[in-house]
Design an enzyme around this catalytic site. Structure first.
Site, PDB file in Angstrom:
ATOM      1  CG  MET A 147      -0.168   0.246   2.556  1.00 21.24           C
ATOM      2  SD  MET A 147      -1.277   0.474   3.987  1.00 21.24           S
ATOM      3  CE  MET A 147      -1.974   2.086   3.652  1.00 21.24           C
ATOM      4  CG  ASN A 148       1.092   4.478  -2.613  1.00 17.92           C
ATOM      5  OD1 ASN A 148       0.901   3.516  -3.327  1.00 17.92           O
ATOM      6  ND2 ASN A 148       0.806   5.710  -3.010  1.00 17.92           N
ATOM      7  CG  ASP A 149      -0.836   8.238  -1.011  1.00 17.20           C
ATOM      8  OD1 ASP A 149       0.326   7.820  -0.880  1.00 17.20           O
ATOM      9  OD2 ASP A 149      -1.156   9.097  -1.852  1.00 17.20           O
TER      10      ASP A 149
ATOM     11  CG  PHE B 255      -3.046   8.345  -8.948  1.00 16.60           C
ATOM     12  CD1 PHE B 255      -2.797   7.030  -9.338  1.00 16.60           C
ATOM     13  CD2 PHE B 255      -2.061   9.300  -9.211  1.00 16.60           C
ATOM     14  CE1 PHE B 255      -1.607   6.682  -9.970  1.00 16.60           C
ATOM     15  CE2 PHE B 255      -0.864   8.964  -9.840  1.00 16.60           C
ATOM     16  CZ  PHE B 255      -0.637   7.658 -10.214  1.00 16.60           C
ATOM     17  CB  SER B 256      -4.501   9.826  -3.326  1.00 20.69           C
ATOM     18  OG  SER B 256      -3.604   8.834  -2.886  1.00 20.69           O
TER      19      SER B 256
ATOM     20  NE  ARG C  97       0.003  13.464  -7.444  1.00 20.39           N
ATOM     21  CZ  ARG C  97       0.981  13.965  -8.184  1.00 20.39           C
ATOM     22  NH1 ARG C  97       0.745  14.314  -9.429  1.00 20.39           N
ATOM     23  NH2 ARG C  97       2.187  14.132  -7.685  1.00 20.39           N
ATOM     24  CG  ASP C  98      -3.141  13.321  -4.406  1.00 18.27           C
ATOM     25  OD1 ASP C  98      -3.437  12.401  -5.187  1.00 18.27           O
ATOM     26  OD2 ASP C  98      -1.975  13.577  -4.070  1.00 18.27           O
TER      27      ASP C  98
ATOM     28  CD  GLU D  20       2.757  13.491  -4.254  1.00 18.14           C
ATOM     29  OE1 GLU D  20       2.763  13.068  -5.418  1.00 18.14           O
ATOM     30  OE2 GLU D  20       3.311  12.893  -3.328  1.00 18.14           O
TER      31      GLU D  20
HETATM   32  C1  FRU Z   1       1.376  10.266  -2.878  1.00 16.47           C
HETATM   33  C2  FRU Z   1       0.948   9.974  -4.286  1.00 16.47           C
HETATM   34  C3  FRU Z   1      -0.288  10.767  -4.666  1.00 16.47           C
HETATM   35  C4  FRU Z   1      -0.906   9.936  -5.747  1.00 16.47           C
HETATM   36  C5  FRU Z   1      -0.611   8.537  -5.285  1.00 16.47           C
HETATM   37  C6  FRU Z   1      -0.343   7.566  -6.379  1.00 16.47           C
HETATM   38  O1  FRU Z   1       2.126   9.262  -2.272  1.00 16.47           O
HETATM   39  O2  FRU Z   1       2.012  10.235  -5.169  1.00 16.47           O
HETATM   40  O3  FRU Z   1      -0.036  12.107  -5.031  1.00 16.47           O
HETATM   41  O4  FRU Z   1      -2.273  10.178  -5.880  1.00 16.47           O
HETATM   42  O5  FRU Z   1       0.540   8.619  -4.458  1.00 16.47           O
HETATM   43  O6  FRU Z   1      -0.218   6.266  -5.883  1.00 16.47           O
END
Ligand code: FRU
Length: 474
Positions: free
Chosen positions: A1-3, A59-60, A133-134, A185
């Protein structure tokens, strides 16, 4: 996982969606993974909620409960859960177009179990900026409208909407505020009560990568006023949610009931400098422990504090504790943690250092291989630090081994509150105004604890060790 994504509470369940690529432990075409919990501690994995589609990777973004049925996706009796996220078109990106990130929505009328993407996606089109984004969405009660804050290159944009489908640009913030060593971000924007007063202040969180105070990824915050259109900061300097190198892209939960009223935060416990190569097997990437955010006024400056959520004390293992009190530390002194497994523990330590010769104090966690993690404070430098240079594996990235520091004036005493979970150390200081989250990969478990005081004597007023229960059943 990331965000972490789409943090939302509905009918007794905390939802946690997250950036996820099911086919590999390295970042790839992003999906939204999904987990739910009743207590923020024990999580149940649910099937992937959102899959990439013709508009791109998912994405996020964020999620809310549309209580007033402004979207028409649910009803007032059964309000829809609505997610807004960035559709990232990797094909367009490759072609060199700037228009590859757009915002889309999806909804669920069965508590997040199944999702339908809106046919009119994207709802917010790229105006010609490659980093766009985000989106973090919230209902502005005072003006009865949806607002969203999103990251746009190295600043944020605020938009508003009556129905989440039609968005109006409101304002931009950030060109002359905060840190600018990288792209911005995953922003967030919410009001908080200032402790001990009737005053409310808005808090903006903005992650930045790179450009953090200890290199790489980190999250800054601003406090200020927000009139539904424009954010006016109290101060323009960057302040940091967490001085550690491993708390990124953190955001807060939506729809926490008023009778709870907490602002609960969770971050991704890694750093883009080495996130894809950390030496974990099967899985890669985890969240921080959930933290309650609060705001204090310290001599005219608003300070954001992050406190482990109170639910965490339920994990203390009965009968699996150890404590010592009032020991003089001069040089180094071994302290017994009893039967407590340090690698899955909570430690609370208090130091009194009235001896003005003292230059550093703290604790060392160590194993038989002489690997050690040092958590220290220097009254001389007025600095807190975590030294992971000799803490175990660091061969996977030249950026990992380091001394992580944060400015702090403890006065004559200091209290450390630490959560350790196998490969992470989350450190909270005194009143929770300074936090440091660090990954650590010892080759063998840390099993010994030494306290130290160099230069002069220090009184260890207390050291409490609690074994912590595992939260996963399998
Ligand atoms: C932050 C990020 C967001 C993006 C997502 C992509 O860690 O770069 O800006 O939406 O991860 O996985």
């Amino acid at each position: 996982m990331n965000d972490p994504n789409g943090l939302v509470f509905l009918d007794g369940e905390y939802h946690l969606f997250y950036q996820y690529y099911p086919d590999s432990a390295v970042w790839g075409p992003m999906h939204w993974g999904h987990a739910v919990s009743n207590d923020l501690l024990h999580w149940k994995h649910l099937p992937v909620a959102l899959y990439p589609d013709s508009l791109g990777y998912i994405f996020s973004g964020s999620a809310v409960v549309d209580t007033g049925n402004t979207t028409g996706f649910g009803s007032r009796e059964n309000p829809a859960m609505v997610a807004i996220f960035t559709s990232h078109d990797a094909v367009l990106e490759k072609k060199g177009s700037k228009l590859f990130q757009n915002q889309s929505i999806a909804y669920s009328t069965d508590k997040g179990r199944t999702w339908i993407k809106f046919k009119g996606n994207p709802v917010l089109r790229n105006p010609g900026i490659s980093d766009f984004r985000d989106p973090k969405l919230f209902w502005n009660k005072q003006y009865s409208k949806w607002e969203l804050i999103m990251a746009v290159f190295d600043r944020v944009h605020i938009y508003s909407s009556p129905d989440m489908k039609n968005w109006k640009f409101e304002s931009e913030f950030g060109t002359t505020a905060g840190a600018h060593g990288g792209v911005w971000e995953c922003p967030d924007l919410f009001p908080l009560k200032v402790e001990g007063s009737g005053e409310n202040r808005w808090v903006m969180l903005v992650s930045i990568n790179p450009g953090g105070p200890n290199r790489g990824s980190a999250t800054q915050y601003f406090t200020g006023k927000f009139d539904g259109h424009k954010f006016i900061p109290d101060e323009t300097v960057a302040k940091w949610v967490d001085w550690g190198r491993d708390n990124y892209a953190g955001v807060t939960w939506s729809n926490i009931p008023d009778d709870d009223g907490r602002r609960i935060f969770i971050g991704w416990m890694s750093n883009w400098q080495y996130a894809t190569v950390v030496p974990t097997e099967v899985w890669r990437g985890a969240s921080t422990i959930p933290r309650e955010l609060e705001l204090k006024n310290e001599s005219g400056h608003y300070i954001l504090t992050s406190k482990p959520v109170r639910e965490l004390t339920d994990l203390r293992r009965k009968g699996d504790t150890a404590s010592v009190k009032n020991l003089i530390i001069k040089g180094e002194r071994v302290i017994s943690a009893g039967r407590v497994d340090i690698m899955q523990s909570e430690i609370i330590a208090g130091f009194d250092f009235s001896d003005s010769r003292t230059d550093t104090i703290g604790l060392i966690l160590e194993n038989e291989l002489n690997e050690q993690l040092i958590i220290g404070y220097s009254p001389l430098k007025k600095q807190l630090y975590v030294d992971r240079r000799k803490s175990g594996r660091s061969d996977f990235s030249k950026d990992f081994a380091s001394v992580i520091t944060g400015p702090y004036n403890a006065g004559k005493s200091l209290s450390l509150h630490i959560y350790i979970d196998v490969s992470s150390v989350e450190l909270f200081v005194d009143d929770y105004s300074l936090v440091m989250t660090s990954l650590v990969f010892p080759s063998k478990k840390f099993s010994g604890v030494r306290m130290f005081s160099s230069g002069g004597e220090t009184l260890l007023t207390k050291a409490l060790f609690y074994g912590i229960d595992r939260t996963w059943s399998q």
